[in-house]
Design a protein around this motif. Structure first.
Motif, PDB file in Angstrom:
ATOM      1  N   SER B 192       0.817  -1.198   0.000  1.00 60.99           N
ATOM      2  CA  SER B 192       0.000   0.000   0.000  1.00 60.99           C
ATOM      3  C   SER B 192       0.859   1.261   0.000  1.00 60.99           C
ATOM      4  O   SER B 192       0.602   2.211  -0.738  1.00 60.99           O
ATOM      5  N   THR B 196       1.023   4.170  -2.910  1.00 57.49           N
ATOM      6  CA  THR B 196       0.752   5.577  -2.662  1.00 57.49           C
ATOM      7  C   THR B 196       1.890   6.434  -3.206  1.00 57.49           C
ATOM      8  O   THR B 196       1.672   7.432  -3.876  1.00 57.49           O
ATOM      9  N   ARG B 201      -3.929   6.606  -6.181  1.00 59.30           N
ATOM     10  CA  ARG B 201      -4.779   7.222  -5.160  1.00 59.30           C
ATOM     11  C   ARG B 201      -5.455   6.118  -4.358  1.00 59.30           C
ATOM     12  O   ARG B 201      -6.575   5.696  -4.680  1.00 59.30           O
ATOM     13  N   THR B 202      -4.738   5.669  -3.335  1.00 56.01           N
ATOM     14  CA  THR B 202      -5.166   4.511  -2.558  1.00 56.01           C
ATOM     15  C   THR B 202      -6.605   4.639  -2.065  1.00 56.01           C
ATOM     16  O   THR B 202      -7.381   3.695  -2.153  1.00 56.01           O
TER      17      THR B 202
END
Lengths: 330, 318
Positions: B192, B196, B201-202
């Motif tokens: 994750s 990012t 755009r997590t």
């Protein structure tokens, strides 16, 4: 490099805030709720009502003592709901066969410990992640319970047996006394024993713990056995409280227990947590149910309220983090 | 020799679950003539499809490194809302309302996770309780029947559930493999923080994932309620765990970053075939939970031998 301009003093102060909230936040909230409820709801401060809250908090609370250790160590156990049903049934059947509550307690604890051993074996030897291993065991133990009980609950209401769930000592409900003792033992193990320090080490950083010589497989195994033992104690008390136990007992118990532990400030990521928080969180959930009952809010709304409390309590930290980030950016 | 072995290895790794399904089907055919009857096979496929549909959504969530524990509650909520609206806005409107309900609840899950920074496990656990409560409030704890609206059965009649499951699997399989969103889901699931930093755009990815999971849960819930033309607050209890189980049995690793939609279909088929067989052989219905559990453990034990690290899940739950 700009990040280093924050003075060490201010970071330390904000850290202390974090720690304080983590350790005592939920206890303060609990006291606040008690004061507000006592002021606004006349029936709340009635001693009988209060005693009832203490009793109700114990069943989830005792299992949560074991789960607190598991979550601090970075694992968790989804199988305890099924284990609870099997162990409670075992306790009721044993009590009705032998007439002895202590043998029933022993039998329930044994069942819990056995399931814990299988969980521990699956996680440490077969190397299945705790989530899946205990999810599989949830299905398996529930299946076994259904098969050996043939789907029907067993009943027993011998006075010695049902005293454990329904009786009082010096006006304090027996289950709550057991809960306090369990929480004290759990806190002592975490704080004063090597096992406790290993549990924290394992949960903070498993790789570092192994390099530092922590026997991580043994610790993980023991944690699952401990969870099973506390679940067994809780199961015996619940069987005694209800005079009966069967495969339909407490669906969703595992999630209530995990919710209690996490509400108490123990991090799901492991490495941080406290028994005091778990104790307060179990009391808070019991209080919440009681207050909503006194206000004659129906059971359906209660579920919504319980979920909201969990979400609000756990979002406070995230929201504060975001605010802090925004402030430091300006 | 080595070519043969490698060939077998490829087959084993990609079609392991499928081979299990075939083996179980052969054994059942030999044991009982009733298994191969068309009606029974349809039954197996329909049951598999209902779990598969929500399992496909769950596969996407697991690939993104998350779980959704609220799918059972979403299924009940969407089923109830959809059924209660059919008399006033028609069947198509009711189904649309159900799907929309699922998407909205899913989006709320996503927002809680990204905006309030609550771990997905806890966020969806809270929503499990809340949405179940809302369903019970909405239905006042009673059953919602659809008198005379047998048209609603279109969702569960004939091959419809199977078709829906296949279409959904193809759709999500395509999304994961060939779209930017799909690659971002896998990126977020593998790492994750790295995703990012690389400009993914997590938050938006997770909103999308949870909205999709919610929609699939709603679809499953509506099919279940269409089967009996009844919806209530107790519908689909425990669906979340079955959905996770079929995804994992199908071979999607819990460590995130990978998804196999076909695997999930086959996982659901395996569970449903074995349960059907136990039924036909007059084995106590209670054994079904036992088999799901054993299957889950066996499947994961196999996937571990392929070198997936069991500690990965623990690390990710922060």
């Amino acid at each position: 490099m700009s990040a280093t301009t924050i003075s060490p003093l201010s970071t330390r102060r904000s850290l202390d805030w974090d720690r304080l909230w983590e350790r005592f936040g939920i206890s303060v909230v609990l006291l606040g709720v008690w004061v507000l409820a006592a002021i606004f709801i006349p029936a709340f401060s009635n001693p009988d009502n209060f005693i009832n809250i203490l009793r109700q908090s114990a069943f989830v609370g005792i299992a949560a003592v074991g789960m607190t250790m598991a979550i601090i160590s970075g694992s968790f156990d989804l199988s305890i709901g099924s284990t609870l049903a099997l162990a409670a049934w075992t306790a009721v059947v044993t009590a009705s066969a032998t007439g002895s509550a202590l043998i029933a307690l022993f039998a329930a604890v044994l069942v819990g410990a056995l399931v814990g051993c299988v969980n521990g074996w699956l996680v440490t030897v077969v190397k299945i992640p705790a989530f899946v291993a205990t999810l599989g065991m949830l299905f398996i133990v529930r299946g076994i319970t259904f098969i050996i009980t043939n789907g029907a609950p067993s009943r027993y209401n011998g006075p010695e047996f049902i005293w454990w769930g329904n009786g009082s000592l010096l006006g304090i409900p027996v289950p709550f006394i057991v809960f306090l003792v369990c929480a004290a033992i759990g806190a002592a193990v975490l704080r004063y024993t090597a096992l406790g320090r290993y549990i924290f080490a394992l949960g903070s950083n498993a790789g570092a713990a192994r390099v530092a010589g922590v026997p991580i497989n043994l610790v993980t195994f023991l944690v699952f056995v401990i969870v099973g033992i506390f679940t067994g104690i809780s199961a015996m008390l619940l069987g005694s409280r209800l005079y009966s136990a069967g495969p339909g007992l407490e669906p969703g118990f595992e999630l209530n227990v995990i919710a209690t532990v996490v509400l108490g400030g123990t991090r799901l990521a492991g490495g941080r947590g406290s028994m005091l928080g778990t104790l307060a969180a179990a009391l808070l959930f019991a209080t919440l149910g009681n207050v909503l009952n006194l206000l004659q809010i129906d059971a359906f709304v209660q579920r919504v309220a319980v979920g909201l409390v969990l979400l609000i309590a756990l979002s406070i930290e995230g929201v504060r983090q975001r605010l802090a980030e925004r402030l430091s950016r300006e | 020799m080595s070519t043969l072995r490698r060939l077998w290895q490829t087959i084993w790794e990609s079609y392991r679950v499928g081979l299990f399904v075939i083996a179980v089907a052969i054994v059942l055919t030999l044991l009982t003539p009733r298994f191969m009857q068309a009606e029974n096979l349809m039954n197996v496929l329909t049951n598999a499809s209902v779990t598969a549909i929500v399992g496909l959504g769950m596969t996407l969530a697991i690939a993104s490194g998350n779980f959704d524990l609220s799918v059972g509650s979403i299924a009940a909520f969407a089923g109830s809302i959809s059924m209660s609206l059919v008399p006033s806005i028609g069947i198509a409107g009711g189904v649309a309302a159900g799907l929309l309900t699922g998407a909205i609840v899913g989006l709320i899950n996503g927002l809680i996770i990204t905006e309030l920074r609550v771990p997905a496990f806890i966020a969806t656990l809270g929503m499990l309780t809340i949405v179940r409560g809302l369903t019970l409030i909405y239905t006042s704890g009673h059953d919602i029947y659809l008198y005379g609206q047998t048209g609603y059965k279109i969702l569960s009649a004939g091959a419809m559930p199977l078709v829906l499951a296949l279409v959904l699997a193809a759709l999500l399989g395509f999304v994961v493999k060939y779209t930017r969103f799909g690659r971002h889901v896998l990126a977020v699931g593998s790492n994750s923080a790295a995703a990012t930093r690389s400009g993914v755009r997590t938050s938006r990815v997770l909103w999308g994932v949870f909205a999709i999971v919610g929609t699939t849960a709603a679809l499953s819930g509506m099919i279940i309620s269409a089967q009996v033309l009844t919806a209530n607050g107790r519908l689909a209890t425990g669906l979340e765990l079955s959905a996770i189980a079929v995804a994992v049995i199908g071979g999607t690793p819990l460590s995130g970053g990978k998804a196999t939609m076909i695997g999930t279909l086959l996982g659901a088929l395996l569970v449903s075939t074995i349960n059907n067989g136990l039924n036909l052989l007059n084995v106590q219905i209670f054994f079904q939970e036992l088999t799901t559990g054993v299957l889950l453990l066996i499947a994961v034990a196999f996937s571990i031998r392929r070198g997936y690290h069991p500690r990965a899940l623990l690390r990710r739950q922060a």
